[in-house]
Enzyme design. Structure first.
Site, PDB file in Angstrom:
ATOM      1  N   CYS A  67      36.128  43.153  54.891  1.00 30.99           N
ATOM      2  CA  CYS A  67      35.584  42.129  55.776  1.00 30.99           C
ATOM      3  C   CYS A  67      34.722  41.123  54.998  1.00 30.99           C
ATOM      4  O   CYS A  67      34.493  41.257  53.809  1.00 30.99           O
ATOM      5  CB  CYS A  67      34.727  42.794  56.856  1.00 30.99           C
ATOM      6  N   ALA A  70      31.767  42.484  53.148  1.00 35.27           N
ATOM      7  CA  ALA A  70      32.164  43.074  51.862  1.00 35.27           C
ATOM      8  C   ALA A  70      32.330  41.975  50.815  1.00 35.27           C
ATOM      9  O   ALA A  70      31.988  42.159  49.645  1.00 35.27           O
ATOM     10  CB  ALA A  70      33.461  43.867  52.012  1.00 35.27           C
ATOM     11  N   ARG A 101      30.513  49.524  43.567  1.00 34.80           N
ATOM     12  CA  ARG A 101      31.395  48.579  42.883  1.00 34.80           C
ATOM     13  C   ARG A 101      31.173  48.483  41.378  1.00 34.80           C
ATOM     14  O   ARG A 101      31.793  47.696  40.697  1.00 34.80           O
ATOM     15  CB  ARG A 101      31.306  47.201  43.549  1.00 34.80           C
ATOM     16  N   HIS A 201      33.448  35.544  50.641  1.00 35.17           N
ATOM     17  CA  HIS A 201      33.202  34.885  49.349  1.00 35.17           C
ATOM     18  C   HIS A 201      32.796  33.433  49.586  1.00 35.17           C
ATOM     19  O   HIS A 201      31.833  32.940  49.001  1.00 35.17           O
ATOM     20  CB  HIS A 201      34.465  34.874  48.481  1.00 35.17           C
TER      21      HIS A 201
END
Lengths: 500, 519
Positions: A67, A70, A101, A201
């Site tokens: 999503c 994220a 991550r 992003h």
């Protein structure tokens, strides 16, 4: 194992088309129609891969996507090490993404650095009912008291924030004022926005533009003496140290890296970036937005590069050098020459073990194309690839520069499709994520996680390529894959089996 | 150049080379606008003080490093414990990616689950169409026997009504009318993953027992002699469920394990991917209503489920993740009392072996101080075991622990002389624990993988027991329940104790007089 070696391109194309028809048959009609647009067999010479992308996932199909939260907290903002990123909303989002991550950094965690920590507003029912703005304001006060060396705060919105009408911008502004202009960035990355990580992003990029760049006085002097060779690394998240094994090459060729976005990055580096002479962009998908903005606003050119595997690294070093004078161009040649013996040794060691092996990929927004060259340096062939959250410009780049005729292309692949494709194509290696890893290993297919480097890495740069080659060899040539059938059942099996 | 083709250096060696060290030092000095190292050191020391602890414990709004997850994770965990059941989480799709990753990272296994992939338009108009399409797709593609629906916080905030949505979806032909689609609302802003487990399990039992959302007659309980066992949200479900089943079989008790996900989280690598494996059959789930009693291994994972079962006429027993001698005694005696079955000699011998092992090793554990954190039941089970080993569970912390839980832990402390100086911390997080470890140090810390940050910062050795465990492999395959499970826990604790003693006595000609070969 692979069947492709003995087949002509025409045969492969026919088989892939048949495969697509076969997987579509499982869907209800409406879904089959929608999914058909995301699956294709690449035709050489076409300008893109012939698939639709960046559109909504179909409900109930087991998409691999995440999503917007994220994309913002997990990818873009999370690695900025000297800021505290509040996962604003219920506890889960921050918990599941906590330190998962592998964004490496140097710093004293909990004191001046906060990447591998989980700060959350842990929303309760009353916060949903009465709103969370007061709680958010108090959280910022508590952060200031308990973590006085933080250099800034971001608010990473989870789904409920946008639904209950909280005004996180107002809270951020007023607290910033209260703390002498402290950088506090509200980010509207609620998970329901957009269709994947990708919008996250973009939203995160825009938040940097609006809440960091636009707060810098236009005539503010650089905190360091500028040089003609200042560059910023954009879109490298330093997974397993990727940005470090990249930075060292840029510096060795004579450039000066003034900022890393965002792996091992700091607020000061973000702020300094408008002083760069060139932005070098690795993950185009997640950070092209800010690169374009800096080009428009500050006149900084940007240049995509690829640091996977010696062929692409050399090509990229020369491309980056082309923006500079002869000193840098010579520097690039020097660096390429310096590492040639290491690359020759790596290839001599691993290529004979990997020659002709086939790979199927399914990764995020960059690697489905970017790692192809590295596999080819090892004599391997990518026979299928697809993006979790790529856009059409990604598929264009893929078609024009990377994939071969007949490659199977699958956008936003579903669990079912991916299993069936692998079952039928029988590649020697699958490269995808944690959710896919064990599925394919159960089927007896060697696998590497290509988001986290399977807890290895770095894979970028020359130093990284040695690790990449070693890892691919150890996945494919592990003796365990010969043991998946008990000797009393060991009859040659024509196909791997996906779940029915 | 540091890298080498013949001996490839990994990240943990590569970056220690002089070129990289120089590069990183320059980066910091030139571009990071770093804090004065003396100031960093001053704050680092300050954060260890009682003064900092006081401010830390005065937090009212901020949570740092919590030891809990959200409801739907528990719902997914429970749902996959039923035969050929696919969990379907209604709401944003990113959540499902997170649950699947989280479970896969712990179990090193596939984790199958689907989402209704709601986006902005669903936020405005509701997610009914997502449910209709989603159920149809899931049913066609993955051919489950049951789809268990739960919710993300998005669907909860906008108020989607699962019961009505599922009904409508069936009317629209997404799945056959008689197909089982139990559901549970699992808002992430209430409780934690253990609450979600509870809600999902109750939803499934309610579905089968109480007339499948008005589409079938309610079941009439016809009591039999079976016993239902519920494991609860348990990172050791693979090892534990098998151990519980072995004990039940040894005692000759007919039983149903509800939400048995021990197979689906432990499938073989033999060329076939099994999306579904094992699990409580749907028939057994329905027939569980007839059982004589239900034993929950974790009371706080079944706070609603147990009263629901009790209301159908069964006896219910809620245990607290029993670990060790007394906990297992209680479990086995409860089984014996309920069923009238004798406790077989074999179990007495197993008990004797655990007591034997504890006696053998007690000298190394007795009087040692431990900090424990984890889910409420796990904390109780481990604290009980430490007390019977003569150790002190000095700090016991559960982020998802309630006041009532804290009272129960306090009662446990009060029952033993070794509990006199122990404290319980409900609703606190691991940043609180950090202050506790600095200001009231203990010998060992027991917790999940995230405890490694506490180990790094405070020097307290971590014994990894809990969920999630991401950075050690395969411990979930071992039971921690039953006398044999107690043996495993004992060995894990002892291994760490001995490793620490060795680590602290290995400097040649300085401390190695104590580097004993026999301990």
């Amino acid at each position: 194992m692979s069947l492709t070696k003995t087949q002509s391109v025409a045969e492969i194309k026919a088989r892939n088309k048949e495969l697509i028809a076969e997987v579509l048959a499982v869907y209800p009609e409406k879904t089959a129609k929608r999914r058909a647009k995301h699956l294709n067999v690449h035709e050489a010479g076409k300008s893109d891969c012939g698939v639709k992308s960046n559109i909504k996932s179909v409900p109930g199909v087991m998409t691999i996507r995440g999503c917007a939260y994220a994309g913002s907290k997990g990818v873009v903002w999370g690695p900025i090490k000297d800021m505290i990123h509040i996962s604003h909303g219920p506890v889960g989002c921050g918990q599941y993404s906590w330190a998962a991550r592998r964004n490496y950094y140097i710093g004293t965690t909990g004191i001046d650095t906060f990447v591998t920590m989980q700060f959350t507003s842990d929303f309760q029912e009353k916060d949903i009912v009465f709103g969370g703005d007061k709680k958010l304001a108090k959280i910022m006060d508590e952060i200031q008291e308990l973590f006085p060396l933080n250099n800034g705060i971001t608010v990473q919105s989870e789904c409920p924030i946008g639904l209950i009408g909280d005004d996180i911008e107002a809270v951020s502004k007023s607290k910033s004022k209260e703390y002498d202009g402290k950088t506090i960035v509200p980010v509207r990355c609620e998970g329901f926005r957009g269709v994947s990580q990708s919008l996250g992003h973009h939203i995160a990029n825009d938040a940097i533009r609006d809440w960091i760049f636009d707060k810098i006085a236009p005539d503010a002097p650089a905190k360091f003496e500028p040089t003609p060779y200042d560059v910023a690394i954009i879109g490298d998240y330093n997974i397993g140290g990727d940005a470090w094994s990249s930075r060292i090459l840029l510096e060795e060729m004579g450039l000066r890296v003034i900022a890393q976005w965002s792996g091992d990055g700091s607020l000061a580096e973000l702020e300094a970036t408008p002083k760069a002479k060139l932005n070098v962009l690795h993950c185009y998908r997640s950070m092209n937005y800010i690169s374009r903005h800096m080009e428009e606003k500050y006149g900084i050119p940007w240049c995509e590069y690829n640091f996977f595997g010696p062929s692409k690294i050399a090509e990229s070093l020369r491309k980056i050098a082309s923006y500079f004078d002869d000193k840098i161009k010579e520097g690039a040649e020097r660096v390429i020459a310096k590492y040639q013996p290491l690359m020759d040794a790596v290839i001599a060691r691993y290529r004979p073990r990997l020659e002709g092996k086939t790979v199927m990929l399914f990764v995020g927004g960059l690697r489905p194309r970017h790692v192809i060259g590295a596999y080819e340096d090892l004599g391997m062939e990518v026979v299928g690839t697809g993006y979790e959250f790529g856009h059409n410009d990604d598929y264009q780049r893929t078609a024009q520069h990377y994939v071969k005729d007949g490659t199977l292309i699958y956008d936003d692949v579903t669990g079912y499709e991916f299993e069936k494709f692998v079952e039928k194509i029988q590649p020697d290696l699958v490269g995808s994520g944690i959710k896919e890893k064990y599925v394919f290993q159960k089927m007896g297919v060697p696998f590497r996680q290509m988001h986290s480097w399977d807890y290895s890495g770095p894979y970028h740069g020359y130093d990284g390529f040695a690790i990449f080659a070693r890892d691919m060899d150890m996945a494919i040539n592990s003796p365990i894959w010969k043991k998946t059938l008990p000797p009393w059942k060991a009859v040659p099996k024509p196909a791997l089996m996906a779940a029915e | 150049m540091t890298q080498n083709a013949d001996h490839v250096l990994d990240h943990f060696e590569l970056f220690r080379g002089p070129e990289y060290q120089q590069m990183l030092a320059n980066k910091k000095k030139m571009f990071e606008n770093p804090r004065d190292p003396a100031e960093v050191e001053r704050i680092r020391e300050w954060a260890k003080t009682p003064e900092y602890r006081e401010k830390n414990f005065a937090r009212e709004a901020l949570t740092v490093n919590p030891a809990k997850a959200c409801q739907p994770l528990g719902a997914v965990f429970a749902a996959v414990g039923f035969e050929a059941t696919l969990p379907f989480v209604h709401g944003s799709q990113g959540c499902v990616a997170y649950y699947r990753s989280h479970l896969s990272r712990h179990f090193k296994e596939p984790s199958s689950c689907v989402s209704s992939s709601m986006t902005e338009d669903a936020a405005v108009f509701g997610g009914l169409n997502n449910m209709i399409d989603g159920l149809a797709n899931t049913y066609s593609m993955y051919k489950p026997k049951m789809i268990a629906v739960s919710t993300t916080c998005m669907a909860e905030v906008i108020g989607d009504d699962l019961n009505a949505f599922i009904k409508t979806s069936k009317e629209k032909g997404s799945v056959p009318a008689e197909f089982d689609v139990p559901f549970a609302h699992t808002p992430a802003f209430v409780g934690s993953h253990v609450t979600g487990y509870d809600n999902a399990l109750k939803g499934i039992l309610e579905h089968f027992w109480d007339g499948k959302a008005g589409t079938a007659p309610k079941l009439e309980r016809q009591p039999n002699d079976k016993v239902n066992v519920i494991g609860g949200f348990d990172g050791y479900t693979v090892g534990n469920t098998r151990e519980i089943r072995r004990i039940l079989n040894l005692m000759g008790i007919e039983h149903t394990i509800l939400a048995d996900n021990s197979e689906v989280f432990d499938t073989p690598t033999d060329g076939e991917f099994r999306m579904y494996d094992g699990g409580t059959t749907l028939e057994d789930a329905a027939n569980a209503i007839h059982a004589k009693a239900t034993v929950s291994m974790q009371q706080y994972c079944t706070e609603k489920t147990l009263p629901f079962i009790a209301a159908h006429g069964q006896e219910v027993v809620g245990l607290n993740h029993p670990v060790g001698v007394s906990g297992t005694d209680e479990f086995i005696m409860a089984l014996s009392r309920i069923t009238g079955k004798e406790i077989p000699e074999e179990l007495s011998r197993e008990r004797g072996r655990l007591v034997d092992a504890m006696a053998d090793s007690s000298a190394h554990i007795h009087g040692k101080k431990f900090a424990i954190y984890g889910d409420p039941d796990l904390c109780l089970g481990l604290a009980g075991f430490l007390l019977e080993l003569g150790a002190e569970p000095t700090h016991v912390l559960a982020t998802n622990g309630t006041k009532q839980w804290a009272e129960k832990v306090q009662a446990l402390f009060d029952s033993s002389p070794f509990g006199q100086n122990c404290h319980v911390y409900p609703g606190k997080d691991l940043w609180h624990m950090r202050s506790l470890l600095f200001t009231e140090p203990v010998d060992f810390l027991i917790g999940n993988t995230y405890g490694k940050y506490l180990e790094r910062d405070t020097g307290t050795p971590l014994i990894r027991i809990g969920f999630p465990i991401f950075d050690r492999h395969h411990h979930h395959r071992y039971p921690v329940w039953g006398y044999q499970g107690g043996m495993n826990v004992l060995v894990w604790i002892l291994d760490k104790i001995f490793d620490e003693i060795d680590k602290n006595t290995n400097v040649p000609a300085k401390t190695d007089y104590s580097f004993d070969i026999i301990r």
